[in-house]
Design an enzyme around this catalytic site. Structure first.
Site: not given
Length: 218
Positions: A148, A163, A51
């Site tokens: 990463e 979060e 997406e």
């Protein structure tokens, strides 16, 4: 906005020194790799599973904080020893897209998979879900640079963003209650992700049935 980005880039170049250019080259190599992957998977499966893509070079403040945390036990790690100096996030539609992408990347000769963590099947206690890859990517000049890659669905990305804000808000009332509520939301989103995949499969199956009926004249 442009001035802020310029200041961050300048600060990063001063902090990382010559390694900053290697991180930029790693990011560009990954961008080319992802473009090839999108094209190949679109032609193979009839749709692009990605997406959107987010990429960043870790800010000096964030890198210093992480190194201080890791080195407190006597280690002598530097920025070049870590993998998230160059970080990329691939955001997909469905859970199985995450595994399709992971398998495609793992088979690439210009990418060395060093370590992986499946937080989708094995979420963190907070509810965090994502698939993490620590890799070495080959740049145009033949160097292998640490990077990463995080692979997650849209709902996982939305949850992780919220979060992250909660985790770094130091003076927040009812923080533990909000964390518990976020965990509940994570469980609900995990269930929703699975249900969306089931509905998608039923739509595809029904479409194939319709095609069969047309061909047989029923």
């Amino acid at each position: 906005m442009a001035s802020t980005e310029f200041n961050i880039k300048t600060a990063s170049r001063l902090y990382y020194g010559g390694y900053y250019d290697r991180l930029v080259e790693a990011r560009e190599a990954l961008e080319l790799l992802f473009g090839e992957m999108e094209y190949e998977l679109l032609n193979k499966n009839g749709r692009n599973p990605i997406e959107y893509i987010k990429a960043r070079i870790k800010t000096p403040a964030s890198m210093e904080e992480k190194l201080a945390r890791l080195n407190k036990d006597g280690l002598r790690l530097g920025a070049q020893d870590l993998f998230d100096g160059c970080g990329t996030r691939l955001v997909c539609t469905f859970i199985d897209d995450c595994y399709t992408i992971k398998s495609w990347l793992a088979a690439r000769p210009d990418l060395i998979l060093v370590a992986e963590k499946d937080y989708i099947r094995h979420p963190k206690p907070s509810g965090y879900r994502s698939y993490h890859l620590q890799v070495r990517v080959r740049t145009d000049i033949g160097q292998w640079i640490n990077a990463e890659i995080q692979i997650r669905t849209i709902s996982m990305d939305c949850w992780a963003t919220l979060e992250h804000h909660l985790r770094y808000k130091k003076h927040l009332l009812n923080k533990s209650m909000m964390a518990s509520e976020l965990k509940r939301c994570a469980d609900e989103l995990a269930s929703t992700d699975i249900n969306l995949m089931i509905i998608r499969d039923r739509i595809v199956y029904d479409k194939e049935d319709d095609s069969d009926e047309t061909l047989t004249g029923r």
